[in-house]
Scaffold this motif. Structure first.
Motif, PDB file in Angstrom:
ATOM      1  N   ASP A 134      10.581  -4.366 -26.050  1.00 38.52           N
ATOM      2  CA  ASP A 134      10.492  -3.044 -26.186  1.00 38.52           C
ATOM      3  C   ASP A 134       9.603  -2.518 -24.944  1.00 38.52           C
ATOM      4  OD1 ASP A 134      10.693  -0.424 -26.876  1.00 38.52           O
ATOM      5  OD2 ASP A 134       9.557  -0.468 -28.582  1.00 38.52           O
ATOM      6  N   PRO A 185       6.291   1.133 -24.939  1.00 36.48           N
ATOM      7  CA  PRO A 185       6.470   1.863 -26.124  1.00 36.48           C
ATOM      8  C   PRO A 185       5.472   2.720 -26.326  1.00 36.48           C
ATOM      9  CG  PRO A 185       5.653  -0.179 -26.373  1.00 36.48           C
ATOM     10  CD  PRO A 185       6.104  -0.349 -24.980  1.00 36.48           C
ATOM     11  N   TRP A 209       8.210   1.628 -13.285  1.00 34.94           N
ATOM     12  CA  TRP A 209       8.751   2.625 -14.033  1.00 34.94           C
ATOM     13  C   TRP A 209       8.435   4.044 -13.017  1.00 34.94           C
ATOM     14  CZ3 TRP A 209       4.536   0.074 -15.895  1.00 34.94           C
ATOM     15  CH2 TRP A 209       3.332   0.701 -16.081  1.00 34.94           C
ATOM     16  N   LYS A 226      10.058   6.360 -17.435  1.00 32.34           N
ATOM     17  CA  LYS A 226      11.096   5.549 -17.623  1.00 32.34           C
ATOM     18  C   LYS A 226      11.276   4.498 -16.747  1.00 32.34           C
ATOM     19  CE  LYS A 226      13.459   9.880 -19.281  1.00 32.34           C
ATOM     20  NZ  LYS A 226      14.485  10.807 -18.834  1.00 32.34           N
ATOM     21  N   ARG A 282      14.972  -3.187 -24.646  1.00 31.52           N
ATOM     22  CA  ARG A 282      15.321  -1.823 -25.061  1.00 31.52           C
ATOM     23  C   ARG A 282      14.139  -1.020 -24.723  1.00 31.52           C
ATOM     24  NH1 ARG A 282      16.827  -2.610 -31.432  1.00 31.52           N
ATOM     25  NH2 ARG A 282      18.012  -4.376 -31.321  1.00 31.52           N
ATOM     26  N   PHE A 283      14.529   0.310 -24.254  1.00 28.06           N
ATOM     27  CA  PHE A 283      13.623   1.342 -24.034  1.00 28.06           C
ATOM     28  C   PHE A 283      13.929   2.573 -24.980  1.00 28.06           C
ATOM     29  CE2 PHE A 283      12.724   5.311 -21.581  1.00 28.06           C
ATOM     30  CZ  PHE A 283      11.540   5.283 -21.417  1.00 28.06           C
ATOM     31  N   ALA A 284      12.968   3.237 -25.540  1.00 26.62           N
ATOM     32  CA  ALA A 284      13.295   4.115 -26.395  1.00 26.62           C
ATOM     33  C   ALA A 284      14.212   4.067 -27.481  1.00 26.62           C
ATOM     34  CB  ALA A 284      13.265   5.448 -25.600  1.00 26.62           C
ATOM     35  N   GLY A 285      14.310   2.636 -27.898  1.00 28.30           N
ATOM     36  CA  GLY A 285      15.347   2.303 -28.982  1.00 28.30           C
ATOM     37  C   GLY A 285      16.715   2.028 -28.587  1.00 28.30           C
ATOM     38  N   ARG A 286      17.093   2.280 -27.107  1.00 28.15           N
ATOM     39  CA  ARG A 286      18.362   2.094 -26.677  1.00 28.15           C
ATOM     40  C   ARG A 286      18.264   1.065 -25.681  1.00 28.15           C
ATOM     41  NH1 ARG A 286      19.676   8.111 -25.529  1.00 28.15           N
ATOM     42  NH2 ARG A 286      20.596   8.623 -27.523  1.00 28.15           N
ATOM     43  N   CYS A 338      18.546  -1.372 -22.534  1.00 29.42           N
ATOM     44  CA  CYS A 338      17.983  -1.362 -21.158  1.00 29.42           C
ATOM     45  C   CYS A 338      18.668  -2.060 -20.331  1.00 29.42           C
ATOM     46  CB  CYS A 338      16.434  -1.233 -21.126  1.00 29.42           C
ATOM     47  SG  CYS A 338      15.741  -0.887 -19.772  1.00 29.42           S
TER      48      CYS A 338
END
Length: 88
Positions: free
Chosen positions: A27, A30, A57, A61, A78-82, A84
């Motif tokens: 992650d 986070p 970043w 992001k 993943r980033f923000a739950g999605r 990446c």
């Protein structure tokens, strides 16, 4: 004075803001502090599963992510739950 629990604990806390991997995936960012969100990077952070992660970043992001596996495994990033995108 050097306080081993404080010095190592602070470092571990900073790493946890930038990368977490205890949920079975990597992650990214986070808990990135707002003061750091504009622009930044890290290199060589280790994630569970023998992965080494570099991340740059902008505006909070990820813009460039590289993940190296020391065991030849495919990471779940993943980033923000999605999912990446990343480079190997």
């Amino acid at each position: 004075p050097f306080q081993i629990d404080g010095n190592f604990g602070a470092t571990a806390g900073i790493v946890e803001m930038l990368l977490q991997s205890h949920a079975g995936y990597i992650d990214l960012l986070p808990a990135l502090p707002k003061a750091w969100a504009k622009k930044g990077y890290f290199e060589g952070l280790c994630a569970r599963g023998a992965f080494v992660v570099d991340c740059e970043w902008k505006d909070g992001k990820p813009t460039e992510v590289t993940v190296r596996s020391l065991k030849g495994l495919k990471p779940d990033v993943r980033f923000a739950g999605r999912p990446c995108p990343f480079r190997r």
